[in-house]
Scaffold this active site. Structure first.
Site: not given
Length: 534
Positions: A266, A284
């Site tokens: 990420e 997220h």
């Protein structure tokens, strides 16, 4: 409360209400929400602060911690601490806190939302309709009603998901090594092993941290064991599912769909799951609600203030938690534990193999993990003055020291006491102490010899054969050298056998005084001791 107000730096975005909590509690706070992205500037000023409040943008590395000469606590507003080097913080003696409960409902609701979106293909149907199409027959979903949900990890967030799923009339099975039968019954779920869950579940949702044990818990092998047509939801941590294996299972038709909020890397600019049919992905967003962001910000401000002002430790990842109430009650006992450790630490010259702590009576019902930290810190400070309650257990572990704890019911004249025994290759050395009603720690036994000695900053410990004249010799020697004796305690095994004396002095004694006493030939040991009695 400290003489000077502690200082906290907020280096990421935090609500003004949270910042005001610091101020209202008497903590000096500097709010610099963009500083977390400026590594050099942050490193330049971090040494001025006792606390650092962050979100995910600030990276607390070992290099940064080297500059954090006054730092005592790091507070992460949120549950994930991937951006904090916790082992380095522990070695530095810095407590790392997070806020595991402030965004629990938000994250659980996102998992349920993702499950609905996956079951009914909502994102694709939405995109199709926006494009002017009317593809009713293309988007044939499935109901959640009466389906079996497999929950991997039934902790705080997982437990909320279980509750919401039961409200949707789903059947819930849960795999969690730490889930007791009683807790499972209270949640209304069936506790199962992982393979059983994989075989039974129509939907699987993950709610565990990423550790060596949970990494790829849904591997290619595990996915192959799932029920055909299963849908998999991950709003916990990237790396729990083998994304490549899952993508292949979706392409083959074995897995009907997936919904992922987290990814192995990420920010995720690419993933094997991207652009697959029946796959819902979000960036997220699990904790991204107004309520959750406010809750974790308020919580971290309260926790950090509590620690800096009262010593209370909540939601720490590298130290036992101690409530404000516990801190008030345990204060004298924490000091005593540190004094016992300091005594044996200063008396022991050879490497320590084991530390054994006995808690007798009422003290055995207190927070023993915190008391152990204080004991170990007392021992370690003799050779490493920079250690504290956080770093001392790490140092002890690195040295291979075995630590054991024993509790027992009240067994003597005292309502409670602590006995510390240190084991080396050459000997065992023990000391015991208690706290009287005045809150002052006392040594009550050394080497098995009963005494009653108040603990002072400067002390002198001697051992000798029980012969006449020792008291006079010690008193005369101190007097000749201008050292005032505040308290003088004696003890012996029996008449004419081993005897000890421990003197509480008003000032430190010169090494020449020790040499004078040693030159008499009457003492086996003459040892000046120093204790932190602040």
């Amino acid at each position: 409360m400290p003489d000077m107000a502690p200082r906290v730096l907020v280096s990421d975005e935090l609500s003004e209400t949270a910042v005001q909590i610091f101020r209202d509690r008497g903590v000096e706070v500097d709010y610099m929400p963009k500083l977390g992205k400026d590594k050099e500037k942050l490193a330049e000023i971090i040494g001025q602060y006792d606390g650092l409040a962050i979100r995910s943008a600030t990276k607390v590395t070992e290099k940064l911690l080297e500059q954090a000469t006054n730092l005592k606590v790091i507070g992460r507003a949120g549950i994930g601490v991937d951006n904090v080097d916790i082992p380095a913080a522990s070695r530095k003696g810095v407590i790392v806190m997070n806020t595991p409960f402030g965004n629990s409902i938000t994250t659980a609701e996102h998992a349920i939302a993702m499950m609905f979106a996956c079951a009914r293909q909502l994102p694709e149907a939405n995109a199709s309709t926006h494009a002017g199409k009317w593809e009713k027959s293309r988007f044939m979903g499935v109901e959640l009603f009466n389906k079996t949900l497999g929950v991997i990890g039934a902790g705080n967030i997982g437990g909320i998901v279980c509750d919401r799923a039961l409200g949707l009339s789903m059947k819930v099975v849960a795999y969690d090594p730490f889930l007791s039968e009683e807790r499972a019954k209270a949640l209304g779920v069936t506790k199962v092993e992982l393979d059983d869950l994989l075989a039974r579940a129509d939907f699987i949702t993950l709610h565990v941290p990423l550790t060596d044990k949970t990494r790829n818990i849904l591997s290619a092998e595990a996915i192959a064991k799932t029920k055909k047509g299963v849908r998999i939801i991950n709003c916990a941590r990237g790396g729990l599912v083998d994304e490549k294996a899952l993508a292949e299972a979706i392409k083959s038709g074995h897995v009907a769909g997936a919904a992922f909020d987290v990814f192995e890397v990420e920010p995720a600019s690419e993933s094997p799951l991207f652009n697959l049919p029946n796959v819902v992905v979000t960036p997220h967003l699990g904790a991204s609600t107004t309520e959750a962001q406010e809750n974790v910000a308020l919580q971290v401000a309260e926790q950090m203030s509590d620690y800096l002002l009262t010593g209370a430790v909540q939601n720490a990842l590298n130290m036992p938690s101690v409530t404000a109430e516990e801190a008030a009650v345990m204060g004298p006992w924490v000091k005593l534990a540190g004094h016992l450790g300091a005594f044996v630490g200063q008396m022991t010259d050879e490497p320590i193999k084991a530390i054994n702590v006995l808690y007798d009576g009422a003290v055995g019902e207190m927070n023993l993990a915190a008391l152990n930290c204080a004991t170990i810190a007392g021992i370690m400070k003799a050779t490493n003055p920079d250690v504290n309650l956080v770093s001392a257990p790490v140092v002890a572990k690195e040295r291979g020291i075995q630590i054991s704890t024993t509790t027992q019911a009240k067994s003597g004249a005292f309502d409670a006491y602590i006995k510390l025994t240190v084991v080396t290759d050459k000997r065992e050395r023990s000391v015991a102490g208690t706290c009287f009603s005045d809150g002052k720690p006392r040594f009550i036994q050394i080497k098995g010899i009963n005494i009653d000695a108040e603990v002072g900053r400067h002390m002198l410990y001697t051992t000798n054969e029980d012969v006449p004249g020792i008291i006079g010799l010690l008193g005369m020697t101190m007097g000749k050298n201008g050292v005032n004796i505040a308290n003088f305690t004696l003890g012996r095994t029996s008449v004419g056998q081993e005897a000890i004396a421990i003197l509480y002095l008003d000032q430190a004694i010169d090494p020449k005084v020790v040499e004078t006493l040693e030159s008499t030939g009457l003492f086996q040991q003459v040892k000046p001791l120093e204790f932190d009695v602040a």
